[in-house]
Design a protein around this motif. Structure first.
Motif, PDB file in Angstrom:
ATOM      1  N   THR A 169       0.877  -1.172   0.000  1.00 12.35           N
ATOM      2  CA  THR A 169       0.000   0.000   0.000  1.00 12.35           C
ATOM      3  C   THR A 169       0.920   1.229   0.000  1.00 12.35           C
ATOM      4  O   THR A 169       2.134   1.091   0.143  1.00 12.35           O
ATOM      5  CB  THR A 169      -0.964   0.079   1.212  1.00 12.35           C
ATOM      6  OG1 THR A 169      -0.305   0.732   2.293  1.00 12.35           O
ATOM      7  CG2 THR A 169      -1.493  -1.283   1.639  1.00 12.35           C
ATOM      8  N   GLU A 170       0.330   2.403  -0.114  1.00 13.31           N
ATOM      9  CA  GLU A 170       1.146   3.624  -0.153  1.00 13.31           C
ATOM     10  C   GLU A 170       1.773   3.942   1.204  1.00 13.31           C
ATOM     11  O   GLU A 170       2.746   4.686   1.281  1.00 13.31           O
ATOM     12  CB  GLU A 170       0.306   4.802  -0.659  1.00 13.31           C
ATOM     13  CG  GLU A 170      -0.647   5.448   0.355  1.00 13.31           C
ATOM     14  CD  GLU A 170      -1.972   4.676   0.515  1.00 13.31           C
ATOM     15  OE1 GLU A 170      -2.009   3.452   0.276  1.00 13.31           O
ATOM     16  OE2 GLU A 170      -2.972   5.329   0.894  1.00 13.31           O
ATOM     17  N   THR A 171       1.237   3.373   2.297  1.00 11.94           N
ATOM     18  CA  THR A 171       1.802   3.657   3.625  1.00 11.94           C
ATOM     19  C   THR A 171       2.869   2.616   3.965  1.00 11.94           C
ATOM     20  O   THR A 171       4.066   2.922   3.951  1.00 11.94           O
ATOM     21  CB  THR A 171       0.695   3.667   4.697  1.00 11.94           C
ATOM     22  OG1 THR A 171       0.014   2.409   4.679  1.00 11.94           O
ATOM     23  CG2 THR A 171      -0.277   4.798   4.485  1.00 11.94           C
ATOM     24  N   VAL A 172       2.438   1.391   4.269  1.00 11.81           N
ATOM     25  CA  VAL A 172       3.341   0.263   4.521  1.00 11.81           C
ATOM     26  C   VAL A 172       2.649  -0.974   3.940  1.00 11.81           C
ATOM     27  O   VAL A 172       1.477  -0.904   3.565  1.00 11.81           O
ATOM     28  CB  VAL A 172       3.600   0.058   6.038  1.00 11.81           C
ATOM     29  CG1 VAL A 172       4.283   1.282   6.648  1.00 11.81           C
ATOM     30  CG2 VAL A 172       2.315  -0.251   6.799  1.00 11.81           C
ATOM     31  N   PHE A 173       3.370  -2.105   3.862  1.00 11.11           N
ATOM     32  CA  PHE A 173       2.719  -3.336   3.385  1.00 11.11           C
ATOM     33  C   PHE A 173       1.712  -3.816   4.421  1.00 11.11           C
ATOM     34  O   PHE A 173       1.939  -3.711   5.636  1.00 11.11           O
ATOM     35  CB  PHE A 173       3.755  -4.441   3.124  1.00 11.11           C
ATOM     36  CG  PHE A 173       4.399  -4.358   1.757  1.00 11.11           C
ATOM     37  CD1 PHE A 173       5.189  -3.258   1.412  1.00 11.11           C
ATOM     38  CD2 PHE A 173       4.198  -5.354   0.812  1.00 11.11           C
ATOM     39  CE1 PHE A 173       5.764  -3.161   0.146  1.00 11.11           C
ATOM     40  CE2 PHE A 173       4.768  -5.270  -0.456  1.00 11.11           C
ATOM     41  CZ  PHE A 173       5.550  -4.170  -0.793  1.00 11.11           C
ATOM     42  N   SER A 177       4.741  -8.837  15.054  1.00 14.74           N
ATOM     43  CA  SER A 177       4.251  -7.877  16.034  1.00 14.74           C
ATOM     44  C   SER A 177       5.417  -7.270  16.837  1.00 14.74           C
ATOM     45  O   SER A 177       6.312  -7.997  17.280  1.00 14.74           O
ATOM     46  CB  SER A 177       3.283  -8.596  16.968  1.00 14.74           C
ATOM     47  OG  SER A 177       2.499  -7.664  17.620  1.00 14.74           O
ATOM     48  N   GLY A 178       5.392  -5.949  16.983  1.00 19.30           N
ATOM     49  CA  GLY A 178       6.430  -5.268  17.758  1.00 19.30           C
ATOM     50  C   GLY A 178       7.591  -4.762  16.920  1.00 19.30           C
ATOM     51  O   GLY A 178       8.327  -3.864  17.330  1.00 19.30           O
ATOM     52  N   ARG A 179       7.789  -5.350  15.718  1.00 16.04           N
ATOM     53  CA  ARG A 179       8.937  -4.991  14.863  1.00 16.04           C
ATOM     54  C   ARG A 179       8.594  -3.750  14.013  1.00 16.04           C
ATOM     55  O   ARG A 179       7.430  -3.388  13.870  1.00 16.04           O
ATOM     56  CB  ARG A 179       9.241  -6.162  13.917  1.00 16.04           C
ATOM     57  CG  ARG A 179       9.658  -7.429  14.642  1.00 16.04           C
ATOM     58  CD  ARG A 179      11.162  -7.536  14.749  1.00 16.04           C
ATOM     59  NE  ARG A 179      11.827  -7.530  13.454  1.00 16.04           N
ATOM     60  CZ  ARG A 179      13.012  -6.923  13.227  1.00 16.04           C
ATOM     61  NH1 ARG A 179      13.624  -6.258  14.185  1.00 16.04           N
ATOM     62  NH2 ARG A 179      13.565  -6.987  12.033  1.00 16.04           N
ATOM     63  N   PRO A 180       9.616  -3.134  13.401  1.00 14.16           N
ATOM     64  CA  PRO A 180       9.316  -2.039  12.471  1.00 14.16           C
ATOM     65  C   PRO A 180       8.427  -2.546  11.334  1.00 14.16           C
ATOM     66  O   PRO A 180       8.559  -3.704  10.911  1.00 14.16           O
ATOM     67  CB  PRO A 180      10.703  -1.643  11.932  1.00 14.16           C
ATOM     68  CG  PRO A 180      11.685  -2.147  12.935  1.00 14.16           C
ATOM     69  CD  PRO A 180      11.067  -3.380  13.529  1.00 14.16           C
ATOM     70  N   SER A 181       7.534  -1.697  10.837  1.00 16.11           N
ATOM     71  CA  SER A 181       6.678  -2.080   9.707  1.00 16.11           C
ATOM     72  C   SER A 181       7.537  -2.290   8.465  1.00 16.11           C
ATOM     73  O   SER A 181       8.717  -1.923   8.444  1.00 16.11           O
ATOM     74  CB  SER A 181       5.657  -0.977   9.441  1.00 16.11           C
ATOM     75  OG  SER A 181       4.949  -0.696  10.626  1.00 16.11           O
ATOM     76  N   CYS A 182       6.934  -2.870   7.437  1.00 16.75           N
ATOM     77  CA  CYS A 182       7.684  -3.207   6.221  1.00 16.75           C
ATOM     78  C   CYS A 182       7.263  -2.307   5.065  1.00 16.75           C
ATOM     79  O   CYS A 182       6.069  -2.144   4.803  1.00 16.75           O
ATOM     80  CB  CYS A 182       7.427  -4.655   5.835  1.00 16.75           C
ATOM     81  SG  CYS A 182       8.028  -5.812   7.071  1.00 16.75           S
ATOM     82  N   PHE A 195      12.527   5.438   6.986  1.00 14.61           N
ATOM     83  CA  PHE A 195      12.831   5.181   8.398  1.00 14.61           C
ATOM     84  C   PHE A 195      12.802   3.691   8.778  1.00 14.61           C
ATOM     85  O   PHE A 195      13.773   3.140   9.307  1.00 14.61           O
ATOM     86  CB  PHE A 195      11.858   5.988   9.277  1.00 14.61           C
ATOM     87  CG  PHE A 195      11.974   5.683  10.744  1.00 14.61           C
ATOM     88  CD1 PHE A 195      13.177   5.843  11.413  1.00 14.61           C
ATOM     89  CD2 PHE A 195      10.882   5.217  11.466  1.00 14.61           C
ATOM     90  CE1 PHE A 195      13.292   5.559  12.767  1.00 14.61           C
ATOM     91  CE2 PHE A 195      10.988   4.929  12.821  1.00 14.61           C
ATOM     92  CZ  PHE A 195      12.191   5.090  13.470  1.00 14.61           C
ATOM     93  N   TYR A 196      11.679   3.013   8.502  1.00 10.60           N
ATOM     94  CA  TYR A 196      11.573   1.609   8.943  1.00 10.60           C
ATOM     95  C   TYR A 196      12.640   0.738   8.282  1.00 10.60           C
ATOM     96  O   TYR A 196      13.217  -0.141   8.919  1.00 10.60           O
ATOM     97  CB  TYR A 196      10.189   1.042   8.618  1.00 10.60           C
ATOM     98  CG  TYR A 196       9.077   1.584   9.482  1.00 10.60           C
ATOM     99  CD1 TYR A 196       9.208   1.668  10.859  1.00 10.60           C
ATOM    100  CD2 TYR A 196       7.876   1.987   8.909  1.00 10.60           C
ATOM    101  CE1 TYR A 196       8.169   2.163  11.645  1.00 10.60           C
ATOM    102  CE2 TYR A 196       6.831   2.468   9.692  1.00 10.60           C
ATOM    103  CZ  TYR A 196       6.989   2.554  11.057  1.00 10.60           C
ATOM    104  OH  TYR A 196       5.969   3.032  11.831  1.00 10.60           O
ATOM    105  N   GLU A 197      12.894   0.982   6.987  1.00  8.86           N
ATOM    106  CA  GLU A 197      13.885   0.162   6.297  1.00  8.86           C
ATOM    107  C   GLU A 197      15.280   0.458   6.856  1.00  8.86           C
ATOM    108  O   GLU A 197      16.106  -0.439   6.966  1.00  8.86           O
ATOM    109  CB  GLU A 197      13.805   0.424   4.789  1.00  8.86           C
ATOM    110  CG  GLU A 197      14.540  -0.582   3.914  1.00  8.86           C
ATOM    111  CD  GLU A 197      14.154  -2.047   4.128  1.00  8.86           C
ATOM    112  OE1 GLU A 197      13.011  -2.347   4.538  1.00  8.86           O
ATOM    113  OE2 GLU A 197      15.038  -2.904   3.894  1.00  8.86           O
ATOM    114  N   PHE A 198      15.522   1.706   7.261  1.00  9.36           N
ATOM    115  CA  PHE A 198      16.814   2.033   7.865  1.00  9.36           C
ATOM    116  C   PHE A 198      17.008   1.238   9.162  1.00  9.36           C
ATOM    117  O   PHE A 198      18.067   0.667   9.401  1.00  9.36           O
ATOM    118  CB  PHE A 198      16.925   3.542   8.130  1.00  9.36           C
ATOM    119  CG  PHE A 198      18.261   3.929   8.713  1.00  9.36           C
ATOM    120  CD1 PHE A 198      19.392   4.035   7.909  1.00  9.36           C
ATOM    121  CD2 PHE A 198      18.397   4.144  10.080  1.00  9.36           C
ATOM    122  CE1 PHE A 198      20.635   4.353   8.456  1.00  9.36           C
ATOM    123  CE2 PHE A 198      19.631   4.459  10.633  1.00  9.36           C
ATOM    124  CZ  PHE A 198      20.746   4.565   9.821  1.00  9.36           C
TER     125      PHE A 198
END
Ligand code: TXA
Ligand code: MG
Length: 326
Positions: free
Chosen positions: A28-32, A142-147, A286-289
């Motif tokens: 999606t345009e925000t996160v998967f 759950s708890g991890r950075p989004s993708c 950010f999340y990918e970093f």
């Protein structure tokens, strides 16, 4: 290593898996998101297990058009319609009274449901092809950075879900804004890509939950997901506002990450360093970093806070949760 989860380009195949009760991640345009039939209780239960998600954290139901809100909700007040007309399709989730055919586990037993129409064609084509309301939390453990990439989805969920629809990197990079429209004034529960300023330009009474008297409304009860750990890499995240404030960078920076808006002089010394052009690029990457730092075995990540308005407010919310000790 061979993947156990299918990687698909064909949305019809992905839709068929969802219709059969399977779990499919999609861009999606925000996160998967990790999609499941919101009317199938067995499938929804599998999703909570695959993500390791606490059962008291409700899922957002995704639709292919706001005109289809009755697929998930039983009522849509005028203020909600105004917000949807202004920002949907897009990174806005509206909380409404729940329709009875949405299974109870989707909304964590609440009588309300969050609905969103993504502004990304692959996502909408998938929802249309499935012809169902699709419950979809962010597609991470759950708890991890989004993708924000399909490869990161597999890093967390390979073998735990049936398929991932390939697709490009998410353009916005942080999650939708969640607004509860079952109350007057409407309450901003989670800051996101649509800023509070933008919401107020359409419905001036929208109020951020932190500004509400904590005795009158408890946002933790209204949105139980707020209390769980979120967006956390394995490394410890340390926040700072101005580069000049950070006096205690460790001596050996090889296993240390750092991401900033301003230039850090000793940046060549960091094992992992990113300087973002602006807040939008910071949010997008950010999340990918955080994930890259984890892959590189970093133990600590220094992150600069953004100016606290507009998209910066949502980014700071994610930064603060990423830095919160579990
Ligand atoms: O951008 C997004 O919103 C992404 C993409 C995939 O659409 N989805 C996402 O889902 O971020 P998730 O599950 O990671 O976060 C959903 C948030 C949680 O904070 C949850 O508590 C809140 O939405 N939420 C969902 N339904 C709710 C409800 N009925 N009442 C209050 N909060 C709700
Ligand atoms: Mg999430």
């Amino acid at each position: 290593m061979a993947l156990k989860t299918k990687v698909l380009d064909d949305v019809d195949e992905a839709a068929a898996i969802i219709r059969a009760g399977g779990l499919v991640a999609f861009p999606t345009e925000t996160v998967f998101g990790l999609g499941v039939d919101a009317t199938n209780a067995v499938a929804v239960a599998k999703l909570f297990v695959a993500k390791g998600r606490p059962s008291d954290n409700p899922l957002i139901v995704h639709l292919d058009s706001m005109h289809h809100w009755q697929l998930a909700a039983r009522e849509c007040p005028p203020l909600a319609t105004r917000l949807m007309n202004a920002f949907s399709p897009g990174p806005l989730t509206i909380v409404l009274p729940k329709a009875s055919h949405i299974v109870q586990a989707v909304t964590a037993e609440l009588d309300t449901v969050g609905i969103r129409v993504p502004n990304f064609s692959v996502a909408r084509m998938l929802i249309s092809a499935a012809s169902l309301p699709i419950a979809a939390p962010s597609a991470n453990r759950s708890g991890r950075p989004s993708c924000t990439t399909w490869e990161s989805v597999l890093e967390d969920l390979d073998g735990r879900i049936d398929a991932v629809v390939r697709g490009t990197t998410s353009e916005i990079g942080i999650e939708s804004t969640v607004v509860d429209c079952t109350t007057d004034p409407p309450l901003l529960l989670r800051p996101g890509a649509i800023s509070l300023e933008e919401l107020c330009s359409v419905v001036p009474s929208v109020t951020w939950h932190t500004q509400v008297d904590s005795n009158s409304i408890n946002p933790q009860l209204k949105s139980p997901g707020l209390r769980h750990a979120h967006y956390q890499p394995k490394a410890t995240v340390v926040l700072f506002q101005f580069v000049s404030q950070v006096v205690d960078f460790p001596k050996d920076l090889e296993r240390v990450g750092c991401c900033t808006l301003d230039t850090v002089e000793q940046h060549q010394c960091f094992g992992h360093y990113a300087k973002f052009l602006d807040v939008a690029e910071y949010a997008r990457r950010f999340y990918e970093f955080l994930r890259q730092c984890d892959r590189a075995g970093c133990t600590r990540i220094y992150c600069q806070l953004a100016p606290n308005h507009g998209l910066g407010m949502a980014l700071n919310d994610r930064l603060e949760r990423a830095a919160k000790p579990t």
